[in-house]
Scaffold this motif. Structure first.
Motif, PDB file in Angstrom:
ATOM      1  N   TYR A 206      41.684  51.560  55.231  1.00 50.28           N
ATOM      2  CA  TYR A 206      41.759  50.425  54.438  1.00 50.28           C
ATOM      3  C   TYR A 206      43.077  50.569  53.353  1.00 50.28           C
ATOM      4  CZ  TYR A 206      38.866  52.328  51.015  1.00 50.28           C
ATOM      5  OH  TYR A 206      37.967  53.035  50.128  1.00 50.28           O
ATOM      6  N   ASP A 207      43.877  49.608  53.162  1.00 46.84           N
ATOM      7  CA  ASP A 207      44.781  49.191  52.062  1.00 46.84           C
ATOM      8  C   ASP A 207      44.554  48.276  51.144  1.00 46.84           C
ATOM      9  OD1 ASP A 207      46.800  51.339  53.286  1.00 46.84           O
ATOM     10  OD2 ASP A 207      46.919  49.961  55.039  1.00 46.84           O
ATOM     11  N   VAL A 208      44.013  47.205  51.626  1.00 47.72           N
ATOM     12  CA  VAL A 208      43.633  45.923  50.790  1.00 47.72           C
ATOM     13  C   VAL A 208      41.985  45.558  51.144  1.00 47.72           C
ATOM     14  CG1 VAL A 208      46.146  45.240  50.480  1.00 47.72           C
ATOM     15  CG2 VAL A 208      44.585  44.367  52.406  1.00 47.72           C
ATOM     16  N   VAL A 209      41.395  45.135  50.125  1.00 50.34           N
ATOM     17  CA  VAL A 209      40.037  44.689  50.167  1.00 50.34           C
ATOM     18  C   VAL A 209      39.947  43.182  49.655  1.00 50.34           C
ATOM     19  CG1 VAL A 209      37.743  45.395  49.861  1.00 50.34           C
ATOM     20  CG2 VAL A 209      39.259  47.386  49.942  1.00 50.34           C
ATOM     21  N   TYR A 210      39.134  42.332  50.145  1.00 50.92           N
ATOM     22  CA  TYR A 210      38.752  41.014  49.336  1.00 50.92           C
ATOM     23  C   TYR A 210      37.438  41.212  49.033  1.00 50.92           C
ATOM     24  CZ  TYR A 210      43.424  39.197  49.433  1.00 50.92           C
ATOM     25  OH  TYR A 210      44.689  38.781  49.313  1.00 50.92           O
ATOM     26  N   THR A 211      36.857  40.978  47.835  1.00 51.28           N
ATOM     27  CA  THR A 211      35.179  40.617  47.787  1.00 51.28           C
ATOM     28  C   THR A 211      35.232  39.499  47.156  1.00 51.28           C
ATOM     29  OG1 THR A 211      35.473  42.162  45.730  1.00 51.28           O
ATOM     30  CG2 THR A 211      34.806  43.216  47.752  1.00 51.28           C
ATOM     31  N   GLU A 212      33.900  39.160  47.302  1.00 49.47           N
ATOM     32  CA  GLU A 212      33.440  37.583  46.525  1.00 49.47           C
ATOM     33  C   GLU A 212      33.459  37.807  45.108  1.00 49.47           C
ATOM     34  OE1 GLU A 212      31.025  34.315  48.848  1.00 49.47           O
ATOM     35  OE2 GLU A 212      29.565  35.868  47.682  1.00 49.47           O
ATOM     36  N   ASP A 213      34.252  36.918  44.726  1.00 52.08           N
ATOM     37  CA  ASP A 213      34.378  36.815  43.048  1.00 52.08           C
ATOM     38  C   ASP A 213      33.091  35.617  42.726  1.00 52.08           C
ATOM     39  OD1 ASP A 213      34.759  36.045  40.236  1.00 52.08           O
ATOM     40  OD2 ASP A 213      36.822  36.413  40.671  1.00 52.08           O
ATOM     41  N   TRP A 214      32.026  36.326  42.077  1.00 52.45           N
ATOM     42  CA  TRP A 214      30.737  35.707  41.898  1.00 52.45           C
ATOM     43  C   TRP A 214      30.746  34.615  40.781  1.00 52.45           C
ATOM     44  CZ3 TRP A 214      25.712  39.578  42.186  1.00 52.45           C
ATOM     45  CH2 TRP A 214      25.681  40.067  43.260  1.00 52.45           C
ATOM     46  N   THR A 215      31.905  34.595  40.043  1.00 54.95           N
ATOM     47  CA  THR A 215      32.252  33.886  38.956  1.00 54.95           C
ATOM     48  C   THR A 215      32.846  32.420  39.168  1.00 54.95           C
ATOM     49  OG1 THR A 215      34.449  34.612  38.175  1.00 54.95           O
ATOM     50  CG2 THR A 215      32.634  35.818  37.394  1.00 54.95           C
ATOM     51  N   GLY A 216      33.375  32.588  40.594  1.00 56.23           N
ATOM     52  CA  GLY A 216      34.079  31.355  41.123  1.00 56.23           C
ATOM     53  C   GLY A 216      35.532  31.336  40.755  1.00 56.23           C
ATOM     54  N   SER A 217      36.141  32.347  40.084  1.00 56.02           N
ATOM     55  CA  SER A 217      37.186  32.271  39.639  1.00 56.02           C
ATOM     56  C   SER A 217      38.460  32.632  40.407  1.00 56.02           C
ATOM     57  CB  SER A 217      37.653  33.314  38.329  1.00 56.02           C
ATOM     58  OG  SER A 217      36.556  33.173  37.465  1.00 56.02           O
TER      59      SER A 217
END
Length: 320
Positions: A206-217
């Protein structure tokens, strides 16, 4: 009538991750961390920014640290595989409706195409680049290494990956897939929503990762990561950090996803930094099968049972 979605570019159109710009309200403290704790080399200063490099980078710059009121991140820059690939990226992103701007090169890069992912994180794409020429005092004994290994700090080898926080993980991951990135692993919640996805432009896992922002920002950074030669370097980093009052958030331990050996710390500006050793895992299969982790599987924690700490889901920069 709606137009057909743009076709994804082939894997290899983007060659690799180039640089990341990090914002910090504590410029000198952050530079101290990256040079004295991680062992990076400062190569220049310009308009409130400091250029830094890892010893095994063939390019001049790995990280740009810029003074700002709040921590966070500026553009991530990736190198196209050729001038023609850069032009194809421009056409593909334009056909997909993304806003595009050509800017002057910086940090050793030539002309650069700037855009944003759906969440607002800036992405720069370039091809022309300045190869690093070590000064006499940093010249390596082996001519196939760009720079002598550092004699201080951890001695990180390369900028390894970027983990972004996002409102919509899938939309942002598909933005990189449009540029030819391959998804390797993901988390799917019981609701069906994709909560995280790992992607690679190379044969690294992997080179890039997206994870969910729990704050909604939107537009926030989870962490940037630097690779070490081995696991022992990460254990040594733990001792260096406690000796110099660097906050250790979690680790050392091993992720279940991607099996990366890790340590998470905060640099003085407040940004999360990972030291990682993923060098043993490569994605060699041209038809790699995307691995999906369920919500129940993720509740088991990391590879050896360590539970993911709460701040890992809530801390991002800038602070929400």
């Amino acid at each position: 009538m709606t137009s057909a979605p743009a076709a994804a570019l082939p894997w290899g159109t983007v060659a690799h991750l180039g640089t990341v710009e990090l914002f910090t309200p504590e410029l000198e403290g952050s530079v101290w961390f990256f040079t004295e704790i991680l062992g990076m080399t400062e190569t220049g200063r310009h308009d409130g920014s400091v250029l830094l490099r890892t010893f095994d980078n063939y390019e001049t710059t790995s990280l740009i640290v810029t003074e700002r009121d709040l921590p966070g991140m500026g553009p991530t820059a990736v190198r196209a595989s050729s001038p023609d690939a850069l032009d194809r990226i421009e056409r593909t992103l334009g056909d997909a409706g993304h806003d595009l701007t050509w800017i002057d090169g910086y940090a050793g890069h030539g002309r650069t195409l700037r855009t944003t992912d759906p969440d607002g994180h800036e992405l720069d794409v370039y091809f022309d680049t300045r190869w690093y020429e070590a000064p006499e005092q940093l010249r390596p004994a082996l001519k196939n290494q760009p720079q002598a290994k550092p004699n201080r700090g951890v001695g990180v080898r390369r900028l390894d990956h970027v983990n972004y926080l996002a409102q919509d993980v899938l939309a942002n991951a598909e933005f990189h897939q449009l540029l030819g990135a391959r998804p390797t692993e993901q988390i799917r919640l019981d609701s069906g929503r994709i909560a995280a996805r790992w992607l690679t432009y190379t044969q690294k896992s992997y080179d890039v990762v997206y994870t969910e922002d729990w704050t909604g920002s939107t537009g926030r950074l989870h962490h940037i990561a630097f690779a070490t030669d081995g696991r022992e370097d990460i254990l040594r980093a733990c001792d260096i950090c406690i000796d110099h009052d660097v906050f250790i958030e979690t680790g050392p331990h091993k992720h279940a996803i991607q099996q990366t050996f890790f340590l998470y710390v905060y640099e003085p500006g407040g940004n999360r930094i990972e030291l990682c050793n993923p060098l043993t895992r490569l994605v060699l299969a041209p038809d790699w099968r995307l691995i999906t982790w369920t919500e129940d599987e993720r509740k088991k924690g990391q590879a050896w049972g360590l539970q993911t700490i709460e701040s890992f889901h809530t801390h991002g920069t800038p602070l929400a």
